[in-house]
Design a protein around this motif. Structure first.
Motif, mmCIF file in Angstrom:
data_model
loop_
_atom_site.group_PDB
_atom_site.id
_atom_site.type_symbol
_atom_site.label_atom_id
_atom_site.label_comp_id
_atom_site.label_asym_id
_atom_site.label_seq_id
_atom_site.Cartn_x
_atom_site.Cartn_y
_atom_site.Cartn_z
ATOM 1 N N UNK A 1 0.869 -1.181 0.000
ATOM 2 C CA UNK A 1 0.000 0.000 0.000
ATOM 3 C C UNK A 1 0.905 1.231 0.000
ATOM 4 N N UNK A 2 0.528 2.192 -0.830
ATOM 5 C CA UNK A 2 1.329 3.402 -0.982
ATOM 6 C C UNK A 2 0.349 4.568 -1.138
ATOM 7 N N UNK A 3 0.742 5.758 -0.731
ATOM 8 C CA UNK A 3 -0.147 6.915 -0.883
ATOM 9 C C UNK A 3 0.358 7.796 -2.014
ATOM 10 N N UNK A 4 -0.533 8.060 -2.972
ATOM 11 C CA UNK A 4 -0.211 8.911 -4.122
ATOM 12 C C UNK A 4 -1.417 9.783 -4.436
ATOM 13 N N UNK A 5 -1.168 11.027 -4.737
ATOM 14 C CA UNK A 5 -2.233 11.972 -5.082
ATOM 15 C C UNK A 5 -3.337 11.966 -4.019
ATOM 16 N N UNK A 6 -2.936 11.833 -2.765
ATOM 17 C CA UNK A 6 -3.896 11.902 -1.662
ATOM 18 C C UNK A 6 -4.692 10.642 -1.427
ATOM 19 N N UNK A 7 -4.410 9.586 -2.197
ATOM 20 C CA UNK A 7 -5.160 8.337 -2.057
ATOM 21 C C UNK A 7 -4.220 7.176 -1.770
ATOM 22 N N UNK A 8 -4.694 6.238 -0.965
ATOM 23 C CA UNK A 8 -3.926 5.011 -0.753
ATOM 24 C C UNK A 8 -4.214 4.058 -1.903
ATOM 25 N N UNK A 9 -3.164 3.415 -2.424
ATOM 26 C CA UNK A 9 -3.323 2.465 -3.527
ATOM 27 C C UNK A 9 -2.758 1.126 -3.086
ATOM 28 N N UNK A 10 -3.613 0.124 -3.074
ATOM 29 C CA UNK A 10 -3.202 -1.222 -2.667
ATOM 30 C C UNK A 10 -2.941 -2.055 -3.915
ATOM 31 N N UNK A 11 -1.818 -2.776 -3.909
ATOM 32 C CA UNK A 11 -1.425 -3.541 -5.097
ATOM 33 C C UNK A 11 -1.028 -4.964 -4.711
ATOM 34 N N UNK A 12 -0.978 -5.811 -5.732
ATOM 35 C CA UNK A 12 -0.658 -7.230 -5.555
ATOM 36 C C UNK A 12 0.603 -7.547 -6.342
ATOM 37 N N UNK A 13 1.481 -8.370 -5.779
ATOM 38 C CA UNK A 13 2.792 -8.550 -6.420
ATOM 39 C C UNK A 13 2.732 -9.334 -7.715
ATOM 40 N N UNK A 14 1.642 -10.043 -7.966
ATOM 41 C CA UNK A 14 1.523 -10.765 -9.237
ATOM 42 C C UNK A 14 0.785 -9.927 -10.276
ATOM 43 N N UNK A 15 0.780 -8.626 -10.098
ATOM 44 C CA UNK A 15 0.209 -7.697 -11.066
ATOM 45 C C UNK A 15 -1.309 -7.824 -11.217
ATOM 46 N N UNK A 16 -2.017 -7.554 -10.162
ATOM 47 C CA UNK A 16 -3.459 -7.442 -10.270
ATOM 48 C C UNK A 16 -3.828 -5.993 -10.554
ATOM 49 N N UNK A 17 -5.059 -5.652 -10.207
ATOM 50 C CA UNK A 17 -5.490 -4.268 -10.358
ATOM 51 C C UNK A 17 -5.081 -3.484 -9.098
ATOM 52 N N UNK A 18 -4.919 -2.182 -9.227
ATOM 53 C CA UNK A 18 -4.608 -1.356 -8.064
ATOM 54 C C UNK A 18 -5.900 -0.754 -7.523
ATOM 55 N N UNK A 19 -6.104 -0.850 -6.222
ATOM 56 C CA UNK A 19 -7.360 -0.378 -5.619
ATOM 57 C C UNK A 19 -7.126 0.855 -4.756
ATOM 58 N N UNK A 20 -8.085 1.763 -4.814
ATOM 59 C CA UNK A 20 -7.953 3.063 -4.144
ATOM 60 C C UNK A 20 -8.778 3.093 -2.862
ATOM 61 N N UNK A 21 -8.143 3.581 -1.811
ATOM 62 C CA UNK A 21 -8.838 3.815 -0.540
ATOM 63 C C UNK A 21 -8.499 5.218 -0.055
ATOM 64 N N UNK A 22 -9.400 5.789 0.687
ATOM 65 C CA UNK A 22 -9.096 7.059 1.339
ATOM 66 C C UNK A 22 -8.176 6.755 2.529
ATOM 67 N N UNK A 23 -6.992 7.376 2.599
ATOM 68 C CA UNK A 23 -6.063 7.011 3.680
ATOM 69 C C UNK A 23 -6.553 7.420 5.063
ATOM 70 N N UNK A 24 -7.528 8.323 5.139
ATOM 71 C CA UNK A 24 -8.065 8.753 6.446
ATOM 72 C C UNK A 24 -9.209 7.849 6.893
#
Ligand SMILES: [Fe+2]
Length: 298
Positions: free
Chosen positions: A138-161
């Motif tokens: 999980x990493x925060x970019x452009x104000x949003x948390x983005x969760x990713x999978x190491x086998x290259x799935x889709x990236x999902x957005x969450x509000x970090x707050x």
């Protein structure tokens, strides 16, 4: 401490003595908001203000085949610090696959240790037979948390707050995104790569500070690879070109994805222009002497 429990998720997981489903590996299925966390030692500094996010894997359903500890659905844990107090909340990442298995009431996809034929539906990412669980990073970019999978799935957005969820990031290409994208704090850009089993085997991309994909280009490799991370400097992104990849014969004959370190193939890193804006002409360089000699086959 006050704990608000969210409605339970659907689970079909049965008790077992599986070492990766018990003890410290026992899957967590509860989602909560907890406030006024008890401080068990010392005090929380008043000048810490922010959110700590952590991604984890939790098996929700009875596995279709053999269970691997990386097979569970992604869950983000958050501890939020403010004014010397701490709150906690956690959420399963509502991926397409999480939602589909909630509706089905059981597993629809096999795991890392299974052949692709075990899965009841086509999978995501480089492997092709796995669910996209967004459970690695999980990493925060452009104000949003983005969760990713190491086998290259889709990236999902969450509000970090709030951990409210907004589904798949709009910039994610069809080939998916690997875990461990990086944010360049100087430019606000997110730098990422993905990989797969067919040529050109890898892509590299840049998402600008507003969340728009501004650069996406093939990084041709001599064959399939299983890269896991990247680094970057001011002008370059360094991508792995290591001879670690699935045994092609096992994929063909049994549909199994067994990772091998292949002898006789030089280990390399590839430096790629970090941003289209910085260097308009794509250029790939490789050097065989950047990596120490490989150990013998594992
Ligand atoms: Fe990792």
């Amino acid at each position: 401490m006050k704990v608000e429990q969210l409605p339970p998720v659907v689970s079909s997981l049965q008790p077992s003595n599986h070492p990766y489903l018990n003890g410290a590996w026992t899957p967590l299925h509860e989602e909560v908001n907890a406030t006024d966390l008890e401080v068990i030692e010392g005090t929380i500094p008043t000048d810490i203000d922010g959110n700590y996010l952590r991604n984890t894997e939790n098996q929700v359903h009875q596995p279709l085949g053999r269970h691997h500890p990386f097979d569970g659905h992604g869950m983000i844990h958050q501890i939020s610090f403010s004014n010397g107090t701490a709150t906690y909340r956690n959420r399963f990442i509502r991926t397409r696959c999480f939602e589909a298995e909630q509706i089905a009431g059981g597993s629809l996809w096999g795991g890392l240790m299974d052949g692709n034929a075990v899965s009841k539906r086509p999978g995501f990412g480089a492997h092709g037979g796995l669910k996209g669980s967004a459970s690695t990073d999980v990493i925060v970019h452009a104000g949003k948390a983005i969760a990713t999978f190491y086998q290259c799935g889709e990236g999902y957005i969450l509000d970090p707050e709030t951990l409210d969820q907004s589904g798949v990031a709009s910039w994610v290409p069809l080939d998916g995104v690997s875990a461990h994208p990086k944010v360049d704090e100087e430019t606000g850009e997110l730098l990422f790569f993905n990989y797969f089993k067919s040529a050109p085997y890898m892509h590299y991309g840049v998402v600008d500070a507003s969340g728009k994909l501004v650069h996406y280009t093939p990084v041709p490799l001599p064959g399939p690879r299983l890269p896991h991370d990247m680094i970057f400097s001011k002008n370059w992104s360094i991508l792995n070109d290591l001879p670690v990849f699935w045994d092609q014969e096992l994929i063909k004959t049994r549909g199994l994805h067994a990772v091998r370190l292949h002898e006789g193939i030089p280990a390399r890193f590839r430096a790629h222009p970090a941003s289209r804006k910085r260097r308009p002409d794509p250029l790939v360089r490789s050097r065989a002497d950047l990596c120490p000699p490989l150990p013998q086959r594992l």
